[in-house]
Design an enzyme around this catalytic site. Structure first.
Site, PDB file in Angstrom:
ATOM      1  N   GLY A 142      27.489  53.635  -1.593  1.00  0.00           N
ATOM      2  CA  GLY A 142      28.542  53.727  -0.125  1.00  0.00           C
ATOM      3  C   GLY A 142      28.228  55.543   0.401  1.00  0.00           C
ATOM      4  O   GLY A 142      28.242  56.320  -0.500  1.00  0.00           O
ATOM      5  N   ALA A 143      27.682  55.298   1.105  1.00  0.00           N
ATOM      6  CA  ALA A 143      27.641  56.282   2.030  1.00  0.00           C
ATOM      7  C   ALA A 143      28.048  56.872   3.176  1.00  0.00           C
ATOM      8  O   ALA A 143      28.411  57.125   4.475  1.00  0.00           O
ATOM      9  CB  ALA A 143      25.857  56.405   2.500  1.00  0.00           C
TER      10      ALA A 143
ATOM     11  N   HIS B  90      44.862  55.449 -12.950  1.00  0.00           N
ATOM     12  CA  HIS B  90      44.405  57.008 -11.603  1.00  0.00           C
ATOM     13  C   HIS B  90      45.990  56.415 -10.504  1.00  0.00           C
ATOM     14  O   HIS B  90      45.816  55.946 -10.076  1.00  0.00           O
ATOM     15  CB  HIS B  90      43.268  56.350 -11.120  1.00  0.00           C
ATOM     16  CG  HIS B  90      43.042  57.493  -9.479  1.00  0.00           C
ATOM     17  ND1 HIS B  90      43.149  58.849  -9.394  1.00  0.00           N
ATOM     18  CD2 HIS B  90      42.891  56.990  -8.297  1.00  0.00           C
ATOM     19  CE1 HIS B  90      43.431  59.234  -8.006  1.00  0.00           C
ATOM     20  NE2 HIS B  90      43.051  58.377  -7.259  1.00  0.00           N
TER      21      HIS B  90
HETATM   22  O1  TXD Z   1      39.937  59.818  -7.375  1.00  0.00           O
HETATM   23  C1  TXD Z   1      39.129  59.084  -7.052  1.00  0.00           C
HETATM   24  N1  TXD Z   1      38.684  57.672  -8.046  1.00  0.00           N
HETATM   25  C2  TXD Z   1      39.020  58.709  -5.418  1.00  0.00           C
HETATM   26  C3  TXD Z   1      38.638  57.634  -5.347  1.00  0.00           C
HETATM   27  C4  TXD Z   1      39.545  59.264  -5.129  1.00  0.00           C
HETATM   28  C5  TXD Z   1      39.422  59.188  -3.537  1.00  0.00           C
HETATM   29  C6  TXD Z   1      39.167  58.047  -3.171  1.00  0.00           C
HETATM   30  N2  TXD Z   1      38.928  57.087  -3.659  1.00  0.00           N
HETATM   31  C7  TXD Z   1      38.588  56.034  -3.187  1.00  0.00           C
HETATM   32  O2  TXD Z   1      37.090  55.791  -3.224  1.00  0.00           O
HETATM   33  C8  TXD Z   1      38.128  54.836  -2.267  1.00  0.00           C
HETATM   34  O3  TXD Z   1      39.803  54.311  -2.166  1.00  0.00           O
HETATM   35  C9  TXD Z   1      37.919  54.611  -1.951  1.00  0.00           C
HETATM   36  O4  TXD Z   1      37.760  53.190  -2.589  1.00  0.00           O
HETATM   37  C10 TXD Z   1      36.420  55.181  -1.839  1.00  0.00           C
HETATM   38  C11 TXD Z   1      35.346  55.717  -1.249  1.00  0.00           C
HETATM   39  O5  TXD Z   1      36.039  56.786  -0.969  1.00  0.00           O
HETATM   40  P1  TXD Z   1      35.457  57.474   0.974  1.00  0.00           P
HETATM   41  O6  TXD Z   1      36.263  58.564   1.499  1.00  0.00           O
HETATM   42  O7  TXD Z   1      34.001  57.739   0.675  1.00  0.00           O
HETATM   43  O8  TXD Z   1      35.659  56.070   1.295  1.00  0.00           O
HETATM   44  P2  TXD Z   1      34.259  55.639   2.751  1.00  0.00           P
HETATM   45  O9  TXD Z   1      34.020  56.891   3.576  1.00  0.00           O
HETATM   46  O10 TXD Z   1      35.787  54.273   3.738  1.00  0.00           O
HETATM   47  O11 TXD Z   1      33.139  54.861   2.172  1.00  0.00           O
HETATM   48  C12 TXD Z   1      33.448  54.149   1.759  1.00  0.00           C
HETATM   49  C13 TXD Z   1      31.830  53.204   2.125  1.00  0.00           C
HETATM   50  C14 TXD Z   1      31.160  52.411   3.296  1.00  0.00           C
HETATM   51  O12 TXD Z   1      30.715  54.138   4.195  1.00  0.00           O
HETATM   52  C15 TXD Z   1      30.957  51.570   3.457  1.00  0.00           C
HETATM   53  O13 TXD Z   1      29.862  51.206   4.399  1.00  0.00           O
HETATM   54  C16 TXD Z   1      30.390  50.594   2.567  1.00  0.00           C
HETATM   55  O14 TXD Z   1      31.173  51.785   1.367  1.00  0.00           O
HETATM   56  N3  TXD Z   1      30.282  50.077   1.695  1.00  0.00           N
HETATM   57  C17 TXD Z   1      29.328  49.886   0.789  1.00  0.00           C
HETATM   58  N4  TXD Z   1      28.471  50.302   0.160  1.00  0.00           N
HETATM   59  C18 TXD Z   1      27.501  49.815  -0.453  1.00  0.00           C
HETATM   60  N5  TXD Z   1      27.797  47.933  -0.260  1.00  0.00           N
HETATM   61  C19 TXD Z   1      28.879  47.463  -0.393  1.00  0.00           C
HETATM   62  N6  TXD Z   1      28.925  46.343  -0.517  1.00  0.00           N
HETATM   63  C20 TXD Z   1      29.463  48.273   0.592  1.00  0.00           C
HETATM   64  N7  TXD Z   1      30.671  47.650   1.536  1.00  0.00           N
HETATM   65  C21 TXD Z   1      31.718  49.407   1.964  1.00  0.00           C
END
Ligand code: TXD
Length: 309
Positions: free
Chosen positions: A10-11, A176
């Site tokens: 996840g970037a 959480h």
């Molecule tokens: O305390 C905690 N654990 C958290 C969790 C605090 C804040 C946010 N938290 C969760 O982290 C949030 O609810 C999300 O489920 C994740 C990631 O948060 P982020 O803000 O980084 O979300 P983004 O910017 O939408 O990034 C998610 C990336 C995005 O680039 C997608 O293209 C990618 O995930 N993505 C994937 N990567 C790899 N493989 C697959 N299948 C995939 N699907 C989406």
């Protein structure tokens, strides 16, 4: 000594910020993976170019090919969708469970010995998906939430008391979500019990704000959720593992009888070192805190039931 390899699945907002912080702290070489073409490569290139200015030598690469995560010592999973205003973390459960399942199969295949830190929401349920699908022992599947929730609690307390955030020691346990359990009985200001410094009404307000700390930020951002503090929190956990610091931090861990519970991930005090989760520390809880933890466990089990693995 070879540098550690850290893979970030996840970037997005957290993945990119994690890469920057991990490089600044010299924790290892970094691979940013995402399914979206170009984003991990572009972010990796941009981040690499911080190196000459900030003085780090870590290599940061971006990829859409899981083969590139092979050999990673630590993997942080942030893949998924983030919350939008009005959504609870549990609203993400089906979409993110499918994503974390796919990711976990790839981790199992390419990095059978890695330590996996899960960040994707709903956190405690996604940890379970990752553990079930990889088949890794509980020492190597750990969730990040407690360090973040505790950081929110500590920062609100420091603000109310007008003292340094560094001098607030505290732990937030449980799932959480809105049922998380800030432990007032273990909250101190340089060893002084916080109940001697703030009255109950003020403490209750801070506990409430902590429970809603994520939603408060989502309401402002509108298009996503918090990422700076979540990234800092995950990096603290990686640092304890990569440098074998053996820090005691609140993390989501798979319970096997601890706190009288089994068969779920829940936030509890954990010692993190080179082998990952090295110990779950059981502390005495007040009756109220024990009840609150049991209620929080119920709130984790409920969305687990909605997931088919
Ligand atoms: O305390 C905690 N654990 C958290 C969790 C605090 C804040 C946010 N938290 C969760 O982290 C949030 O609810 C999300 O489920 C994740 C990631 O948060 P982020 O803000 O980084 O979300 P983004 O910017 O939408 O990034 C998610 C990336 C995005 O680039 C997608 O293209 C990618 O995930 N993505 C994937 N990567 C790899 N493989 C697959 N299948 C995939 N699907 C989406």
């Amino acid at each position: 000594m070879a540098r550690k390899k850290i893979a970030l699945i996840g970037a997005g907002n957290i993945g990119g910020t994690l890469a920057h912080l991990a490089a600044l702290k010299g924790l290892g070489d970094i691979v940013l993976f995402d399914v979206v073409e170009g984003v991990p490569q572009g972010k990796a290139l941009d981040l690499s170019q911080c190196g000459p200015v900030e003085g780090f030598d870590a290599t940061i690469t971006g990829s859409n090919d899981y083969a590139d995560i092979a050999g990673a010592d630590v993997i942080i999973v942030t893949a998924g969708i983030a919350r939008k205003p009005g959504m609870s973390r549990d609203d993400l459960v089906r979409t993110n469970a499918d994503i974390v399942k796919q990711v976990s199969l790839q981790i199992k295949q390419h990095c059978p010995n890695a330590i996996v830190l899960v960040v994707s929401n709903p956190l405690d349920v996604m940890c379970w998906v990752a553990k079930q699908v990889t088949g890794f022992p509980r020492e190597r599947v750990i969730g990040m939430a407690g360090v973040l929730d505790t950081a929110r609690y500590r920062s609100f307390l420091a603000e109310a008391l007008d003292v340094s955030v560094e001098d607030i020691q505290a732990m937030v346990l449980g799932g959480h979500g809105d049922t998380m359990v800030p432990l007032i009985s273990y909250t101190t200001v340089s060893g002084i019990p916080v109940s001697q410094l703030l009255d109950k009404a003020k403490l209750d307000k801070i506990v409430d704000r902590t429970r809603n700390g994520g939603a408060e930020i989502v309401a402002f951002l509108k298009t996503g959720s918090a990422y700076y503090a979540p990234s800092a929190a995950a990096v603290q956990m990686v640092e304890s593992i990569a440098l074998d610091k053996k820090r005691v931090l609140p993390c989501a861990a798979w319970l096997e009888g601890e706190y009288g519970m089994s068969g779920l991930f829940l936030g509890v005090p954990c010692k993190l070192g080179r082998s990952g989760l090295e110990k779950i520390i059981e502390v005495d809880l007040t009756r109220e805190e024990r009840d609150a933890l049991a209620k929080s466990a119920d709130a984790v089990r409920e969305p687990m039931a909605a997931v088919k693995l």
